[in-house]
Design an enzyme around this catalytic site. Sequence first.
Site, PDB file in Angstrom:
ATOM      1  N   TYR A 103       0.797  -1.229   0.000  1.00 24.20           N
ATOM      2  CA  TYR A 103       0.000   0.000   0.000  1.00 24.20           C
ATOM      3  C   TYR A 103       0.831   1.282   0.000  1.00 24.20           C
ATOM      4  O   TYR A 103       0.273   2.374   0.058  1.00 24.20           O
ATOM      5  CB  TYR A 103      -0.925   0.019   1.226  1.00 24.20           C
ATOM      6  CG  TYR A 103      -2.222  -0.721   1.008  1.00 24.20           C
ATOM      7  CD1 TYR A 103      -2.250  -2.096   0.841  1.00 24.20           C
ATOM      8  CD2 TYR A 103      -3.431  -0.032   0.971  1.00 24.20           C
ATOM      9  CE1 TYR A 103      -3.440  -2.773   0.644  1.00 24.20           C
ATOM     10  CE2 TYR A 103      -4.629  -0.701   0.775  1.00 24.20           C
ATOM     11  CZ  TYR A 103      -4.627  -2.062   0.614  1.00 24.20           C
ATOM     12  OH  TYR A 103      -5.807  -2.730   0.418  1.00 24.20           O
ATOM     13  N   LYS A 141       2.076 -15.495   3.700  1.00 25.97           N
ATOM     14  CA  LYS A 141       2.338 -16.333   2.523  1.00 25.97           C
ATOM     15  C   LYS A 141       3.831 -16.601   2.512  1.00 25.97           C
ATOM     16  O   LYS A 141       4.541 -16.361   1.528  1.00 25.97           O
ATOM     17  CB  LYS A 141       1.855 -15.588   1.265  1.00 25.97           C
ATOM     18  CG  LYS A 141       1.828 -16.409   0.003  1.00 25.97           C
ATOM     19  CD  LYS A 141       0.728 -17.444  -0.071  1.00 25.97           C
ATOM     20  CE  LYS A 141       0.921 -18.312  -1.302  1.00 25.97           C
ATOM     21  NZ  LYS A 141       0.007 -19.468  -1.362  1.00 25.97           N
ATOM     22  N   ASP A 195      -4.052 -18.364   1.733  1.00 24.16           N
ATOM     23  CA  ASP A 195      -5.006 -19.131   0.913  1.00 24.16           C
ATOM     24  C   ASP A 195      -5.714 -20.180   1.763  1.00 24.16           C
ATOM     25  O   ASP A 195      -6.935 -20.348   1.692  1.00 24.16           O
ATOM     26  CB  ASP A 195      -4.301 -19.744  -0.315  1.00 24.16           C
ATOM     27  CG  ASP A 195      -2.992 -20.458   0.008  1.00 24.16           C
ATOM     28  OD1 ASP A 195      -2.528 -20.365   1.159  1.00 24.16           O
ATOM     29  OD2 ASP A 195      -2.434 -21.117  -0.892  1.00 24.16           O
ATOM     30  N   ASP A 249      -6.721  -6.792   4.490  1.00 19.49           N
ATOM     31  CA  ASP A 249      -7.837  -6.219   3.729  1.00 19.49           C
ATOM     32  C   ASP A 249      -8.740  -7.337   3.223  1.00 19.49           C
ATOM     33  O   ASP A 249      -9.959  -7.297   3.366  1.00 19.49           O
ATOM     34  CB  ASP A 249      -7.274  -5.404   2.557  1.00 19.49           C
ATOM     35  CG  ASP A 249      -8.353  -4.758   1.714  1.00 19.49           C
ATOM     36  OD1 ASP A 249      -9.309  -4.217   2.302  1.00 19.49           O
ATOM     37  OD2 ASP A 249      -8.252  -4.802   0.477  1.00 19.49           O
ATOM     38  N   ASP A 296     -12.823  -8.702   4.695  1.00 20.33           N
ATOM     39  CA  ASP A 296     -14.105  -8.779   3.979  1.00 20.33           C
ATOM     40  C   ASP A 296     -14.714 -10.168   4.134  1.00 20.33           C
ATOM     41  O   ASP A 296     -15.930 -10.315   4.332  1.00 20.33           O
ATOM     42  CB  ASP A 296     -13.914  -8.478   2.482  1.00 20.33           C
ATOM     43  CG  ASP A 296     -14.068  -6.993   2.149  1.00 20.33           C
ATOM     44  OD1 ASP A 296     -13.783  -6.158   3.023  1.00 20.33           O
ATOM     45  OD2 ASP A 296     -14.458  -6.665   1.005  1.00 20.33           O
TER      46      ASP A 296
HETATM   47  C1  IPM Z   1     -10.709  -0.800   3.087  1.00 16.94           C
HETATM   48  C2  IPM Z   1     -10.742  -0.424   1.631  1.00 16.94           C
HETATM   49  C3  IPM Z   1      -9.511   0.409   1.287  1.00 16.94           C
HETATM   50  C4  IPM Z   1      -8.298  -0.477   1.476  1.00 16.94           C
HETATM   51  C5  IPM Z   1      -9.507   1.048  -0.102  1.00 16.94           C
HETATM   52  C6  IPM Z   1     -10.767   1.805  -0.402  1.00 16.94           C
HETATM   53  C7  IPM Z   1      -8.321   1.947  -0.291  1.00 16.94           C
HETATM   54  O1  IPM Z   1     -10.857  -1.549   0.836  1.00 16.94           O
HETATM   55  O2  IPM Z   1     -10.670   0.092   3.952  1.00 16.94           O
HETATM   56  O3  IPM Z   1     -10.757  -2.002   3.386  1.00 16.94           O
HETATM   57  O4  IPM Z   1      -7.906  -1.220   0.567  1.00 16.94           O
HETATM   58  O5  IPM Z   1      -7.735  -0.441   2.564  1.00 16.94           O
HETATM   59 MN    MN Z   2     -11.198  -3.407   1.976  1.00 16.28          MN
END
Ligand code: IPM
Ligand code: MN
Length: 354
Positions: free
Chosen positions: A134, A185, A218, A242, A246
Amino acid sequence: MPRIALIPGDGIGVEVVREARRVLEFIAEAEGADFELVDWDLGADRFLRDGITITDEEFNALDQDHDAVLLGALGDPRVPSNQHAKDILLGMRFKLDLYVNFRPCVLLSPSLSPLASAPALRLEIFRENTEGEYTGMGGAMRVDTPAEVAIEENIATRLGVERIVRAAFEYADTRGRSRVTLVDKANVMRFVGGLWRRVFEEVASEYPHIEADAMYVDAMAMDLVRRPERYQVLVASNLFGDIISDLAAEITGGLGMAPSANIHPGRNALFEPVHGSAPDIAGQEKANPIGAIRCVALMMDHFGLRAAGERIESSVVTCFENGQTTEDLGGSLSTTEAATAIIDHVRSAYAEHG
Ligand code: IPM
Ligand code: MN
Ligand code: NAD
């Protein structure tokens, strides 16, 4: 008097921060806490209007003149480069050195999970927030030719890795969690993975009462679906954190419910729901405000008002159990109605218990 900056941002960010603000106002009144809420106009509209994403003065003001920031979401189809999101969101994470991205994915009710049999789940992710893929280190040459070259470096420093691993163990230790798992990884990324493994083992040895193990990312993606109850505190690099956050959010109720806190312990904190600006439902009053409202709960915890945070969390559960939810959770309430239902339950909790 805590000063809190509110950055609604884009899309549903505007709708959910509007509701989180009402929760903040209610808690301030109920707790007799004097929160000063300061509105910030940062996002795609401002960028398209003025050509400015965020200035150094604004970073300084957010850092020095505020005790916390609540951000809705950034991302707008009119800004395909996503430049403003990178400058503002990643800018705050990097310039304010908010190295802990804490993403608790807690299953509040078994029926919220898409998993066939949902055990109690409390997955608390410590995502490194200032390094990895990042940092923007890299470049491209011969763009748009058949010989194009693109490089995006993966940066890991001993300091950066150690402080996030330590934050994860410290949290596990003080909150009574018995396992910390590293997600990496290291079988492929020898240099970065090797550093993470060595630092993880060193820090883990200082906490012999906490079980420490490691999983490749993975395999972790698979295992979070197969037997998520095995995991408690997870620590991962920026990109892996990240992705798994999710996934962990989805198995514990969906993106609409997950909050996060970007923290530099003892300094500053930026709270944001894990979800994005959801252009597909923006402006329709369909957005679930729970992720943003749970950010308020995390913020209260951060300010030492843990009971207020717990009341918000339990009101969210009550609303879900009563079917008082937005469409994504099977209900039929609008964003505002769903938030009002939560605030009503928080109000009852204060009326009952003082
Ligand atoms: C998050 C988002 C951000 C990230 C993006 C929008 C830059 O996906 O906060 O999880 O990748 O960190
Ligand atoms: Mn995200
Ligand atoms: P998204 O999280 O915005 O949406 C993914 C899906 O989940 C969509 O179908 C959306 O409708 C649904 N969803 C998300 N939040 C919801 C909520 N509160 N209630 C109900 N449904 C919800 O992810 P995306 O579509 O990949 O990204 C859209 C934009 O948001 C992009 O520009 C992306 O870069 C940005 N983004 C910003 C942040 C942030 O600012 N923190 C985080 C993630 C994505």
